[in-house]
Design a protein around this motif. Structure first.
Motif, PDB file in Angstrom:
ATOM      1  N   GLY A  32       1.365   4.271  -2.964  1.00 46.09           N
ATOM      2  CA  GLY A  32       1.247   5.674  -2.611  1.00 46.09           C
ATOM      3  C   GLY A  32       1.913   6.422  -3.717  1.00 46.09           C
ATOM      4  O   GLY A  32       1.249   7.763  -4.094  1.00 46.09           O
ATOM      5  N   TRP A  62      -0.907   6.530  -6.362  1.00 47.52           N
ATOM      6  CA  TRP A  62      -2.011   7.013  -6.199  1.00 47.52           C
ATOM      7  C   TRP A  62      -2.259   8.297  -5.150  1.00 47.52           C
ATOM      8  O   TRP A  62      -1.531   8.119  -4.101  1.00 47.52           O
ATOM      9  N   ILE A  97       0.875  -1.282   0.227  1.00 46.37           N
ATOM     10  CA  ILE A  97       0.014   0.056  -0.094  1.00 46.37           C
ATOM     11  C   ILE A  97       0.864   1.257  -0.011  1.00 46.37           C
ATOM     12  O   ILE A  97       0.483   2.204  -0.887  1.00 46.37           O
ATOM     13  N   LYS A 154      -9.258   8.382  -2.256  1.00 44.22           N
ATOM     14  CA  LYS A 154      -9.361   6.948  -2.021  1.00 44.22           C
ATOM     15  C   LYS A 154      -8.029   6.206  -1.503  1.00 44.22           C
ATOM     16  O   LYS A 154      -8.355   5.229  -0.802  1.00 44.22           O
ATOM     17  N   TYR A 155      -6.966   6.749  -2.064  1.00 38.12           N
ATOM     18  CA  TYR A 155      -5.851   6.299  -1.530  1.00 38.12           C
ATOM     19  C   TYR A 155      -5.588   6.472  -0.068  1.00 38.12           C
ATOM     20  O   TYR A 155      -5.138   5.488   0.743  1.00 38.12           O
ATOM     21  N   HIS A 156      -5.580   7.680   0.361  1.00 35.88           N
ATOM     22  CA  HIS A 156      -5.684   7.862   1.688  1.00 35.88           C
ATOM     23  C   HIS A 156      -6.582   7.225   2.665  1.00 35.88           C
ATOM     24  O   HIS A 156      -6.241   6.714   3.786  1.00 35.88           O
ATOM     25  N   ARG A 179      -5.172   3.950   2.831  1.00 35.14           N
ATOM     26  CA  ARG A 179      -3.903   3.783   3.740  1.00 35.14           C
ATOM     27  C   ARG A 179      -4.198   3.879   5.173  1.00 35.14           C
ATOM     28  O   ARG A 179      -3.809   3.390   6.071  1.00 35.14           O
TER      29      ARG A 179
END
Length: 78
Positions: free
Chosen positions: A32, A35, A28, A39-41, A44
């Protein structure tokens, strides 16, 4: 399956789970760079919470494991 076999199975399962959580976290974090969106945050943050929860589970599991070892030692005294 006797108590020692159960203990060894629990140790393997805990080790495997730790490896998987660590690997997921690394992947993940590596993604980063690709992304840069909300949505990535969210993902994460979810993985971070899971890792934190996993640490608590490991600590509790280790206490339980020690208790099982003590119980096994008491059973062997007879």
């Amino acid at each position: 399956m006797d108590i020692r076999q159960n203990q060894m199975a629990v140790e393997r399962d805990m080790s495997d789970f730790k490896k998987l959580v660590n690997e997921l976290g690394r992947k993940i974090n590596g993604a980063g760079a690709l992304w840069r969106d909300a949505k990535y945050h969210d993902l994460r943050d979810s993985v971070s919470r899971m890792a934190s929860d996993s640490k608590m589970i490991f600590a509790q599991s280790e206490r339980c494991y020690r208790a099982l070892k003590q119980f096994a030692a008491i059973c062997e005294e007879d």
